[in-house]
Design a protein around this motif. Sequence first.
Motif, PDB file in Angstrom:
ATOM      1  N   GLU A 269       0.843  -1.214   0.000  1.00 37.69           N
ATOM      2  CA  GLU A 269       0.000   0.000   0.000  1.00 37.69           C
ATOM      3  C   GLU A 269       0.870   1.253   0.000  1.00 37.69           C
ATOM      4  OE1 GLU A 269      -2.958  -0.017   3.158  1.00 37.69           O
ATOM      5  OE2 GLU A 269      -3.514  -2.070   2.606  1.00 37.69           O
ATOM      6  N   LYS A 270       1.920   1.254   0.837  1.00 38.32           N
ATOM      7  CA  LYS A 270       2.822   2.415   0.908  1.00 38.32           C
ATOM      8  C   LYS A 270       3.502   2.648  -0.444  1.00 38.32           C
ATOM      9  CE  LYS A 270       3.925   2.446   5.764  1.00 38.32           C
ATOM     10  NZ  LYS A 270       4.875   2.593   6.811  1.00 38.32           N
ATOM     11  N   LEU A 271       3.953   1.561  -1.074  1.00 39.92           N
ATOM     12  CA  LEU A 271       4.624   1.693  -2.364  1.00 39.92           C
ATOM     13  C   LEU A 271       3.668   2.227  -3.431  1.00 39.92           C
ATOM     14  CD1 LEU A 271       6.649  -1.639  -2.244  1.00 39.92           C
ATOM     15  CD2 LEU A 271       7.648   0.651  -2.314  1.00 39.92           C
ATOM     16  N   CYS A 272       2.431   1.749  -3.419  1.00 42.79           N
ATOM     17  CA  CYS A 272       1.452   2.162  -4.431  1.00 42.79           C
ATOM     18  C   CYS A 272       0.995   3.611  -4.214  1.00 42.79           C
ATOM     19  CB  CYS A 272       0.228   1.240  -4.398  1.00 42.79           C
ATOM     20  SG  CYS A 272       0.619  -0.405  -5.046  1.00 42.79           S
ATOM     21  N   SER A 273       0.939   4.036  -2.958  1.00 43.74           N
ATOM     22  CA  SER A 273       0.507   5.399  -2.693  1.00 43.74           C
ATOM     23  C   SER A 273       1.625   6.406  -2.904  1.00 43.74           C
ATOM     24  CB  SER A 273      -0.071   5.524  -1.282  1.00 43.74           C
ATOM     25  OG  SER A 273       0.951   5.275  -0.336  1.00 43.74           O
TER      26      SER A 273
END
Length: 199
Positions: free
Chosen positions: A194-198
């Motif tokens: 999630e952190k990488l995608c955001s």
Amino acid sequence: MIDYGRVQKELVDCEKNKDASGVRVNPKSDNLTRLTGTIPGPIGTPYEGGTFQIDITIPEDYPFEPPKMQFSTKVWHPNISSQSGAICLDILKDQWSPALTLKTALVSIQALLSAPEPKDPQDAVVAEQYIKNYQVFVSTARYWTETFAKNSSLAEKCWIDLSQVRKLVEMGFGEAQVRSAIESSGGDENVALEKLCSG
């Protein structure tokens, strides 16, 4: 039957010389069967500057049987399991002698950090990397030392699983970015994604 007097004497001997050697042994419990050993990473190796903890269990027939030792600090080394911390070292197996002590065993483990034996590996993946791509091995070992042996609070919270790193890198994210996301999410792969995608 465990010779508790001998174990106590060994602890006192280690304590006397701890500043010079950097090798320490401390009891985990009152009955002296569970101990924690600490060794500094050898100078001039990728482990330099790290402090490595080793779980020690004193067997019933000690000192006639070797102590059971395994790393509790994660370490990237051909003769130490990157998964369990198990150590491949002859004096912890068939070459043990009652003349040896907990301190000599820990000093031998420290020497093993300086002189890996990739042809007799505990961790085949690390050994293969050591043989085929030494520079990558050194970088990885140094990274693990920085991550797990220098920052103990992070090391306790997050043991990076290399399969997680590989999986996220295959999705197109950079390795440094992936490692950072996994660390900051406490090892939770979904949160890291999630952190990488955001971004």
